[in-house]
Write a protein that holds these residues in place. Structure first.
Motif, PDB file in Angstrom:
ATOM      1  N   ASP A   7     -15.953  23.461 -16.044  1.00  0.00           N
ATOM      2  CA  ASP A   7     -15.353  22.086 -15.877  1.00  0.00           C
ATOM      3  C   ASP A   7     -14.045  22.266 -15.430  1.00  0.00           C
ATOM      4  O   ASP A   7     -13.372  23.403 -15.401  1.00  0.00           O
ATOM      5  N   SER A   8     -13.349  21.240 -14.754  1.00  0.00           N
ATOM      6  CA  SER A   8     -12.147  21.344 -14.561  1.00  0.00           C
ATOM      7  C   SER A   8     -10.939  21.411 -15.537  1.00  0.00           C
ATOM      8  O   SER A   8      -9.894  22.136 -15.549  1.00  0.00           O
ATOM      9  N   ASP A  33     -10.175  24.827 -14.904  1.00  0.00           N
ATOM     10  CA  ASP A  33      -9.600  25.127 -13.591  1.00  0.00           C
ATOM     11  C   ASP A  33      -8.212  24.319 -13.541  1.00  0.00           C
ATOM     12  O   ASP A  33      -7.927  23.493 -12.706  1.00  0.00           O
ATOM     13  N   PRO A  34      -7.419  24.660 -14.278  1.00  0.00           N
ATOM     14  CA  PRO A  34      -5.997  23.964 -14.392  1.00  0.00           C
ATOM     15  C   PRO A  34      -5.090  24.023 -13.195  1.00  0.00           C
ATOM     16  O   PRO A  34      -4.373  22.849 -13.017  1.00  0.00           O
ATOM     17  N   ASP A  35      -5.444  25.077 -12.482  1.00  0.00           N
ATOM     18  CA  ASP A  35      -4.643  24.896 -11.082  1.00  0.00           C
ATOM     19  C   ASP A  35      -5.000  24.134  -9.948  1.00  0.00           C
ATOM     20  O   ASP A  35      -4.221  23.792  -9.177  1.00  0.00           O
ATOM     21  N   HIS A  36      -6.291  23.551 -10.173  1.00  0.00           N
ATOM     22  CA  HIS A  36      -6.751  22.635  -9.232  1.00  0.00           C
ATOM     23  C   HIS A  36      -7.495  21.415  -9.890  1.00  0.00           C
ATOM     24  O   HIS A  36      -8.060  20.571  -9.048  1.00  0.00           O
ATOM     25  N   MET A  37      -6.892  20.987 -11.133  1.00  0.00           N
ATOM     26  CA  MET A  37      -7.539  19.734 -11.650  1.00  0.00           C
ATOM     27  C   MET A  37      -6.645  18.821 -11.168  1.00  0.00           C
ATOM     28  O   MET A  37      -5.567  18.788 -10.912  1.00  0.00           O
ATOM     29  N   PRO A  38      -7.155  17.459 -11.079  1.00  0.00           N
ATOM     30  CA  PRO A  38      -8.784  17.080 -11.483  1.00  0.00           C
ATOM     31  C   PRO A  38      -9.526  17.235 -10.286  1.00  0.00           C
ATOM     32  O   PRO A  38      -8.918  17.197  -9.243  1.00  0.00           O
ATOM     33  N   TRP A  39     -10.603  17.420 -10.495  1.00  0.00           N
ATOM     34  CA  TRP A  39     -11.758  17.580  -9.335  1.00  0.00           C
ATOM     35  C   TRP A  39     -11.940  16.349  -8.777  1.00  0.00           C
ATOM     36  O   TRP A  39     -12.346  16.016  -7.465  1.00  0.00           O
ATOM     37  N   THR A  72     -18.826  14.833 -12.415  1.00  0.00           N
ATOM     38  CA  THR A  72     -18.565  14.844 -11.010  1.00  0.00           C
ATOM     39  C   THR A  72     -19.211  16.326 -10.326  1.00  0.00           C
ATOM     40  O   THR A  72     -19.547  16.326  -9.479  1.00  0.00           O
ATOM     41  N   ALA A  73     -18.748  17.484 -11.118  1.00  0.00           N
ATOM     42  CA  ALA A  73     -19.295  18.682 -10.563  1.00  0.00           C
ATOM     43  C   ALA A  73     -20.896  18.804 -10.503  1.00  0.00           C
ATOM     44  O   ALA A  73     -21.334  19.309  -9.576  1.00  0.00           O
ATOM     45  N   SER A  74     -21.602  18.124 -11.409  1.00  0.00           N
ATOM     46  CA  SER A  74     -22.780  18.211 -11.460  1.00  0.00           C
ATOM     47  C   SER A  74     -23.447  17.368 -10.155  1.00  0.00           C
ATOM     48  O   SER A  74     -24.500  17.614  -9.545  1.00  0.00           O
ATOM     49  N   VAL A  75     -22.736  16.122  -9.899  1.00  0.00           N
ATOM     50  CA  VAL A  75     -23.348  15.478  -8.871  1.00  0.00           C
ATOM     51  C   VAL A  75     -23.306  16.159  -7.536  1.00  0.00           C
ATOM     52  O   VAL A  75     -24.345  16.202  -6.722  1.00  0.00           O
TER      53      VAL A  75
END
Length: 256
Positions: A7-8, A33-39, A72-75
């Motif tokens: 997850d993000s 993924d704290p460097d790129h959140m939120p997705w 979101t990532a699942s979609v």
């Protein structure tokens, strides 16, 4: 048994905690993924790239399954992940609990991020599983971010705004973002005990075990450990995670 969750941010805590309750002997690997959140606001190619990077970052841990603990990532990224990892490693996605809510036959609402609310994905879920049932999509701007920061004042404010846009005749609310699971008590306080909340964490955890051919064993020895990665780097649970019951449960098994 080792299960990785991607997850993000800390939205994956609720599913990880459900897995811990079902199989306290399983090792859990959290890839955030704290460097790129939120997705959510990112483009589809970016979301796919970040989800793939999150899964790849923990492959050296030897996971037996990967859970995409993010709506979101699942979609957008579930199929690319399956194309890359299956059949060697089963990949399990997260779908909002629209069907069980609709099966009640009474009006309900779906709380989700602004990006998900009104999306073709959510409309398809409603068309497939909730025909003939009154469904109200409710966008919850700022709620996931407030949960991520463990900012209780901001959580209460965002929950209050969403509750005000939720019709008084709904009997249930589907929490369509894994972050929202962590503040379900605040949601219930705003909506009232008469409104049933539907979350996906328990169903996703059970599906992960089914894909592995394993059964729930809540009485198994508590030998499972937790490992955490932050944008590919070994890390500890974020301080904000410890503010939630799920995070505190998981912290008991953090590896040294």
């Amino acid at each position: 048994m080792r299960i990785a969750l991607v997850d993000s941010g800390i939205g994956l805590l609720s599913t990880a905690a459900a897995l811990r309750r079902l199989r306290p002997d399983a090792d859990l690997i959290l890839s955030m993924d704290p460097d790129h959140m939120p997705w959510g606001p990112r483009s589809v190619p970016e979301i796919v790239a970040r989800a793939l990077a999150g899964a790849r970052a923990v492959l050296d841990e030897g996971p037996d399954a990967v859970v995409v603990a993010c709506n979101t990532a699942s979609v957008h990224a579930l199929q690319p992940l399956r194309d890359e990892l299956e059949p060697r490693i089963p990949v399990v996605g997260t779908v909002p609990a629209v069907k069980p809510a609709a099966d009640r036959g009474a009006p309900f609402a779906i709380w989700a991020t602004p990006a998900t609310t009104g999306s073709p994905y959510q409309r398809d879920l409603i068309d497939r599983f909730a025909r003939g049932v009154a469904v109200t999509p409710v966008a919850c701007p700022g709620l996931a971010d407030a949960v991520e920061r463990a900012d209780r004042d901001a959580v209460e404010e965002a929950v209050g705004r969403a509750a005000a846009r939720t019709p008084s005749d709904v009997s249930a609310v589907v929490l369509g973002c894994t972050h929202y699971d962590l503040v379900s008590e605040a949601v219930t306080a705003a909506l009232g005990e008469q409104v049933t909340l539907f979350t996906a964490a328990d169903a996703v955890a059970a599906q992960a075990l089914r894909r592995l051919g394993e059964a729930p064993r809540p009485d198994a020895p508590r030998t499972g450990v937790l490992r955490v990665y932050a944008s590919g780097r070994p890390a500890q649970l974020p301080e904000a995670a410890l503010s939630y019951r799920a995070g505190a449960l998981l912290a008991e098994g953090v590896a040294a």
